[in-house]
Scaffold this active site. Structure first.
Site: not given
Ligand code: NAP
Length: 249
Positions: A159, A163
């Protein structure tokens, strides 16, 4: 008022069905943009969100599309731009984690994370450039990175590498497309309340909370606000904005 400023603009958010992506989709729609978003499995959530976006008075386009597939990504962008009448903003948000110490990490967990997070961002960035270049006012690309890609996190070699790769992609592409008035930036969230962080074990959560100067996890709306700022700031490019409550100072 806000709505009028951005009406007629079109945004595309990858992974729009949940968490941060969903909040960005709704923020763009509230500001008057038509919005396209894709997802991996959540067809029901996508239908509901599409209706929510349309209820805000703008057009929506949603479809299943694996961001790791170059061909499917190009097809999705083509269909979205044709359905919504162009493309102004791209948010490379779709992302997954497969955490494990490197000694125990399987090759498929490395590949899945790199292919989804990093190659997915490259796939969509490549596909949107032609429609964006047609715009009189250019366009913007925002890569949803993470502080994990800035400082490195234990158990996240896949990861963190994905990133950090997105940050390199951001800076390289920013230089390539600046002459076309397309900006490319990265947003690096810290710990945000989503399904991704809900899986965290309680001890680790307490430990990490103690190291956040603002003493709380961020909300998806706070990330959507920062994303909207970077998408619409016309004199900022090639930058990484940390939205992490001070965690990685
Ligand atoms: P999340 O709740 O797990 O949602 C992930 C989203 O990505 C969902 O809509 C999922 O679709 C979609 N997805 C996953 N794999 C995919 C693929 N192969 N093709 C198309 N869509 C796909 O994630 P989140 O926490 O909101 O995070 C969103 C972004 O922010 C990510 O890049 C993550 O690394 C980054 N981020 C998050 C955090 C945090 O604390 N949450 C911190 C830093 C960075 P489905 O619903 O169909 O599975």
């Amino acid at each position: 008022m806000e709505n009028q400023q951005f009406s007629g603009r079109v945004g595309l958010v990858t992974g729009g069905t949940r968490g941060i992506g969903r909040a960005v989709v709704l923020e763009l729609a509230r500001r008057g943009c038509s919005v396209a978003f894709n997802y991996s499995k959540s067809a029901d959530e996508a239908e509901k969100l599409k209706a929510e976006v349309e209820a805000l008075g703008v057009k929506a386009f949603a479809a299943q599309c694996d961001v790791a597939s170059t061909e499917a990504s190009a097809e999705f962008v083509k269909a979205a731009a044709s359905e919504l009448g162009g493309l102004d903003y791209l948010v490379n948000n779709a992302g997954i984690t497969r955490d494990q110490l490197i000694l125990r990490m399987k090759e498929e967990d490395w590949d899945a994370v790199i292919d989804t997070n990093l190659k997915g961002a490259w796939n969509f960035s490549k596909a949107v450039l032609r429609p964006m270049m047609k715009n009189e006012n250019g366009g913007s690309i925002l890569n949803m990175a993470s502080i994990s890609g800035v400082v490195g996190m234990l158990g996240q070699s896949n990861y963190s590498a994905s990133k950090a790769g997105m940050i390199g992609l951001t800076k390289s592409l920013a230089k390539e497309v600046a002459s076309r008035n397309i900006t490319v930036n990265a947003l690096a969230p810290g710990m945000i309340e989503t399904e991704m962080t809900a899986e965290m074990n309680a001890d680790f959560r307490e430990k990490i909370l103690a190291s956040i100067p603002l003493a709380r996890f961020g909300s998806v709306q706070e990330i959507a606000d920062a994303a909207f700022f970077l998408l619409t700031a016309r004199y900022i490019t090639g930058q990484v904005l940390q939205a992490d409550g001070g965690l990685a100072m």
